[in-house]
Design an enzyme around this catalytic site. Structure first.
Site, PDB file in Angstrom:
ATOM      1  N   HIS A  87      21.099  54.442  31.221  1.00  0.00           N
ATOM      2  CA  HIS A  87      21.149  54.296  29.780  1.00  0.00           C
ATOM      3  C   HIS A  87      21.047  55.786  28.979  1.00  0.00           C
ATOM      4  O   HIS A  87      21.629  55.838  27.948  1.00  0.00           O
ATOM      5  CB  HIS A  87      19.667  53.478  29.489  1.00  0.00           C
ATOM      6  CG  HIS A  87      19.575  53.298  28.068  1.00  0.00           C
ATOM      7  ND1 HIS A  87      20.507  52.875  27.108  1.00  0.00           N
ATOM      8  CD2 HIS A  87      18.355  53.345  26.968  1.00  0.00           C
ATOM      9  CE1 HIS A  87      19.794  52.529  25.993  1.00  0.00           C
ATOM     10  NE2 HIS A  87      18.693  52.858  25.789  1.00  0.00           N
ATOM     11  N   TRP A  96      18.793  46.172  17.884  1.00  0.00           N
ATOM     12  CA  TRP A  96      19.017  47.539  17.437  1.00  0.00           C
ATOM     13  C   TRP A  96      20.194  47.606  16.407  1.00  0.00           C
ATOM     14  O   TRP A  96      20.986  47.148  16.570  1.00  0.00           O
ATOM     15  CB  TRP A  96      19.256  48.529  18.505  1.00  0.00           C
ATOM     16  CG  TRP A  96      19.193  50.081  18.460  1.00  0.00           C
ATOM     17  CD1 TRP A  96      19.893  50.725  17.735  1.00  0.00           C
ATOM     18  CD2 TRP A  96      18.085  50.653  18.611  1.00  0.00           C
ATOM     19  NE1 TRP A  96      19.291  51.891  17.602  1.00  0.00           N
ATOM     20  CE2 TRP A  96      18.329  51.862  18.219  1.00  0.00           C
ATOM     21  CE3 TRP A  96      16.794  50.333  19.260  1.00  0.00           C
ATOM     22  CZ2 TRP A  96      17.352  53.097  18.579  1.00  0.00           C
ATOM     23  CZ3 TRP A  96      16.068  51.388  19.689  1.00  0.00           C
ATOM     24  CH2 TRP A  96      16.134  52.576  19.272  1.00  0.00           C
TER      25      TRP A  96
HETATM   26  N1  LIG Z   1      20.110  54.636  20.244  1.00  0.00           N
HETATM   27  C1  LIG Z   1      20.577  53.015  20.527  1.00  0.00           C
HETATM   28  C2  LIG Z   1      21.633  52.812  19.933  1.00  0.00           C
HETATM   29  C3  LIG Z   1      22.355  51.383  20.235  1.00  0.00           C
HETATM   30  C4  LIG Z   1      21.531  50.578  20.794  1.00  0.00           C
HETATM   31  C5  LIG Z   1      20.486  51.000  21.741  1.00  0.00           C
HETATM   32  C6  LIG Z   1      19.801  52.232  21.289  1.00  0.00           C
HETATM   33  C7  LIG Z   1      18.563  52.541  21.997  1.00  0.00           C
HETATM   34  O1  LIG Z   1      18.418  53.857  21.773  1.00  0.00           O
HETATM   35  C8  LIG Z   1      17.929  51.735  22.564  1.00  0.00           C
HETATM   36  C9  LIG Z   1      16.344  51.992  23.123  1.00  0.00           C
HETATM   37  N2  LIG Z   1      16.147  53.411  22.989  1.00  0.00           N
HETATM   38  C10 LIG Z   1      16.112  51.421  24.177  1.00  0.00           C
HETATM   39  O2  LIG Z   1      16.115  52.041  25.140  1.00  0.00           O
HETATM   40  O3  LIG Z   1      16.297  50.104  24.315  1.00  0.00           O
HETATM   41 ZN   LIG Z   2      14.478  52.880  26.091  1.00  0.00          ZN
HETATM   42 ZN   LIG Z   3      15.996  49.973  26.485  1.00  0.00          ZN
END
Ligand SMILES: Nc1ccccc1C(=O)C[C@H](N)C(=O)O
Ligand SMILES: [Zn+2]
Ligand SMILES: [Zn+2]
Length: 207
Positions: A57, A17
């Site tokens: 998360h 990412w």
């Molecule tokens: N917004 C981010 C910023 C930095 C690192 C990851 C994200 C993610 O959103 C990750 C993705 N949605 C995930 O669930 O792996």
């Molecule tokens: Zn995700």
């Molecule tokens: Zn993820």
């Protein structure tokens, strides 16, 4: 029948990412230094490669990885093909009889070159999340780095899935997988505080 690996290999060039922690492996203690063994050390974002999301998360009060039942990620799964979509919504499931399905994998073909992080991806809509909930599906897997758009701040698909009791498995490699029924094994590590975990995802056709 043997298991098919549908995980991204973890190495320094694994697509990450934008701005997030990349993967690194080093020998922290070499055979020469320790006198007996090589001891490795790795650093990585928990959201690179093939991984599961814990609700923490995207929700400060959500469950951590250790709170998730490993059985969510082991057992029968249906793979369906939904290519060339901008959004994936409830009506995209209309042609599919998902009676009795508990785990569902969407092969979207929306991340064709896994070496390069995609600029845009199909996004799942809250209507799809509601339909999955109604169907009793508790795990959604897909060949994308997120269930939301890359630039999403609301994370509306993540939240809608969580509201419906649907857990998330991202970053699968499905190029060689045909639609059908499989056994899945994609168990997270017991990371006590984790907001996610890398997994080794395996599929085995059910004949
Ligand atoms: N917004 C981010 C910023 C930095 C690192 C990851 C994200 C993610 O959103 C990750 C993705 N949605 C995930 O669930 O792996
Ligand atoms: Zn995700
Ligand atoms: Zn993820």
């Amino acid at each position: 029948m043997t298991w098919i690996d549908v995980s991204q290999p973890l190495h320094a060039d694994v697509a990450t990412w934008p701005g997030d922690t990349t993967f690194s492996y080093e020998i922290a203690w070499s055979m020469a230094e320790s006198g007996s063994v090589n001891v490795g050390k790795m650093t990585l974002s928990l959201h690179l490669g093939t991984h599961i999301d814990a609700p923490f998360h995207f929700d400060d009060h959500g469950k951590r990885v250790i709170d998730l039942d490993p059985s969510l990620y082991i057992g029968p799964v249906r793979v369906i093909h939904l290519p060339h979509k901008v959004k994936i919504e409830a009506s995209d499931l209309d042609g599919h009889d998902l009676t009795g399905v508990e785990r569902l994998i969407l092969k979207t073909d929306g991340w064709p070159d896994k070496r390069v992080f995609p600029e845009t991806i199909p996004e799942l809509t809250p209507s799809l999340a509601d339909r999955l909930g109604e169907l009793g599906i508790f795990l959604i897997g897909l060949d994308l780095p997120s269930v939301d758009a890359i630039d999403s701040k609301e994370m509306s698909a993540h939240h809608a899935l969580a509201r419906n009791g649907v857990h998330i498995l991202e970053g699968l490699v499905l190029d060689n997988i045909l639609p059908g029924d499989y056994d899945l094994n994609a168990v997270p590590l017991p990371i006590v505080e984790g907001d996610g975990s890398p997994v080794r995802a395996l599929l085995r056709p059910i004949l």
